[in-house]
Design an enzyme around this catalytic site. Structure first.
Site, short mmCIF file in Angstrom:
data_model
loop_
_atom_site.label_atom_id
_atom_site.label_comp_id
_atom_site.label_asym_id
_atom_site.label_seq_id
_atom_site.Cartn_x
_atom_site.Cartn_y
_atom_site.Cartn_z
CG ASP A 135 -2.01 0.99 1.18
OD1 ASP A 135 -2.12 1.68 0.15
OD2 ASP A 135 -2.77 1.08 2.15
CB SER A 136 0.61 4.36 -1.84
OG SER A 136 -0.62 4.91 -1.37
N GLY A 137 0.67 4.21 1.49
CA GLY A 137 0.66 5.16 2.61
C GLY A 137 -0.54 6.07 2.52
CB CYS A 187 -7.07 -24.47 9.28
SG CYS A 187 -7.91 -24.46 10.88
CG HIS A 207 -10.55 -21.42 11.49
ND1 HIS A 207 -10.88 -22.65 10.98
CD2 HIS A 207 -11.66 -20.63 11.32
CE1 HIS A 207 -12.12 -22.62 10.53
NE2 HIS A 207 -12.62 -21.41 10.73
CG ASP A 230 -6.42 -5.10 1.59
OD1 ASP A 230 -6.18 -4.67 2.73
OD2 ASP A 230 -6.83 -4.39 0.66
CB CYS A 236 -10.00 -27.42 12.03
SG CYS A 236 -11.02 -25.93 12.20
CB CYS A 282 -11.76 -26.72 8.73
SG CYS A 282 -10.49 -25.45 8.51
CD GLN A 341 -9.47 7.35 -2.74
OE1 GLN A 341 -10.60 7.45 -2.26
NE2 GLN A 341 -8.54 6.55 -2.22
N GLY A 398 -10.92 4.18 -0.81
CA GLY A 398 -11.82 5.07 -0.10
C GLY A 398 -13.18 4.50 0.20
#
Length: 380
Positions: free
Chosen positions: A92-94, A314, A343, A274, A317, A312, A197, A224
């Site tokens: 990410d750019s900040g 993971c 998990h 994300d 689990c 599951c 944006q 945004g």
């Protein structure tokens, strides 16, 4: 070739594709696991990330520049070497910190001046500085420097902010191209994505998307959102700008979101996601299953010998019961949070695997119809 985006299948607006980067192919739709300071909260290692199916790690330019500094990370091989992660990384750019650190920053045409949350010192970041830091970090995908405005904000301010973000993008492109040609650049194949944006205003969003897509970048994000508006407003904005996003390039909805938000984004044509929800929720024993959300601290799990989710695979689990993980959380043992993190990340990545398969098989409409409701309920 780096930057190639190959669409494998479609169903409605949903797309199944692959995206080539310097550190491997990203299969989309994809959830990027958030490693803000080059680490996953809750004690998950990069070996753990491989085990739970992570394709992409997302790291934060601002935080890593504050500590330990991008020059140090470059000296130690860039993020891939520093954190021992050989798969793709997006930085990410900040720009999000322009929003989240509103009380600690001042915005001008040149950039943003922050007060460090560590020692109170003054930190300046503009388009050129953001590009330099991301180049030194050596990520596969760098994000353009932008201003993320709070929702709601006045129309006039949002319009002026979006116009400044466009001017910043032009500066980002020039500096990014220059840095990629330098002989000591860690990743000369680093790709730059632009960010749309415009708050919750469709007219600003559409105009801004038209402007930035004319610049011919390898990918575009919608920024945004998920910063104060309703889910309905978020979906409305996606639907407004999607027709103006290139069909042959990846689309990234930044900072989103819950499993239901992600499914709705995919349904509307988004490829990259994300969010910190699977990590923050794990701190309080909140876990996700295909039957809905679950809060392991609830009294009803005190004697429950079942895993978090039957079937599951993971690490949590496979080996531990709901009752044991609840005990760890109650006792404030870090293992409890770690197991919940593993998990949740496994769940998010597994969900995306199922989505990709459903789009390929032409069954995504049915998948969406079932899980867009179920995943937002409370599991038994």
């Amino acid at each position: 070739m780096t930057g190639d985006f190959n669409i494998i299948g479609r169903q409605g607006a949903a797309r199944r594709a692959s995206f080539e980067t310097a550190h491997g192919v990203i299969e989309t739709p994809v959830f990027m696991n958030v490693a803000t300071a080059a680490a996953i909260r809750g004690g998950a290692s990069t070996d753990d990330l491989l085990e739970v199916g992570c394709q992409v790690a997302l790291c934060n330019t601002y935080h890593l520049n504050v500590r330990p500094g991008s020059a140090l990370i470059k000296r130690l091989g860039g993020l891939h070497g520093f954190m021992n992660w050989r798969r793709p990384i997006l930085t990410d750019s900040g720009g999000f910190q322009v929003f989240s650190l509103a009380k600690r920053r001042r915005i001008t045409e040149e950039g943003v001046r922050f007060t460090s949350y560590i020692d109170g010192s003054s930190i300046f970041m503009g388009p050129e500085e953001s590009m330099l830091v991301q180049s030194e970090l050596g990520s596969d995908i760098a994000m353009a420097f932008d201003e993320c405005v709070a929702n709601p904000s006045p129309h006039a301010y949002v319009k002026a902010s979006a116009e400044r973000t466009t001017r910043w993008l032009d500066r980002c492109i020039n500096e990014h191209e220059r840095l990629n040609t330098l002989p000591d650049t860690i990743n000369p194949s680093q790709l730059l994505f632009g960010i749309n944006q415009g708050g919750v205003f469709e007219d600003i969003r559409v105009a801004h998307m038209k402007q930035i897509t004319s610049m011919g970048l390898p990918g575009y994000a919608i920024g945004g959102l998920s910063v104060g508006e309703s889910a309905e407003d978020m979906y409305r904005i996606i639907e407004a700008v999607e027709p103006f996003m290139p069909q042959d390039k990846p689309r990234y909805l930044m900072g989103v979101g819950t499993p239901v938000n992600i499914l709705n984004g995919i349904y509307r044509g988004i490829d990259f996601f994300d969010c910190v929800f699977p990590l923050k929720g794990a701190q309080h024993g909140n876990v996700y299953t295909f039957s809905g959300r679950m809060r392991l601290l609830a009294e009803r799990f005190k004697y429950d010998e079942r895993p978090i989710e039957e079937g599951c695979t993971c690490p949590a689990c496979r080996s531990y019961s709901r009752a044991y993980i609840r005990h760890l959380l109650k006792a404030d043992e870090r293992l409890g949070m770690r197991l919940c993190v593993l998990h949740n990340l496994h769940f998010y990545n597994d969900m995306m695997t199922r989505v990709r398969k459903a789009i390929e098989e032409g069954s995504f409409e049915a998948f969406f119809g079932e899980y867009a409701v179920k995943l937002d309920t409370v599991a038994e």
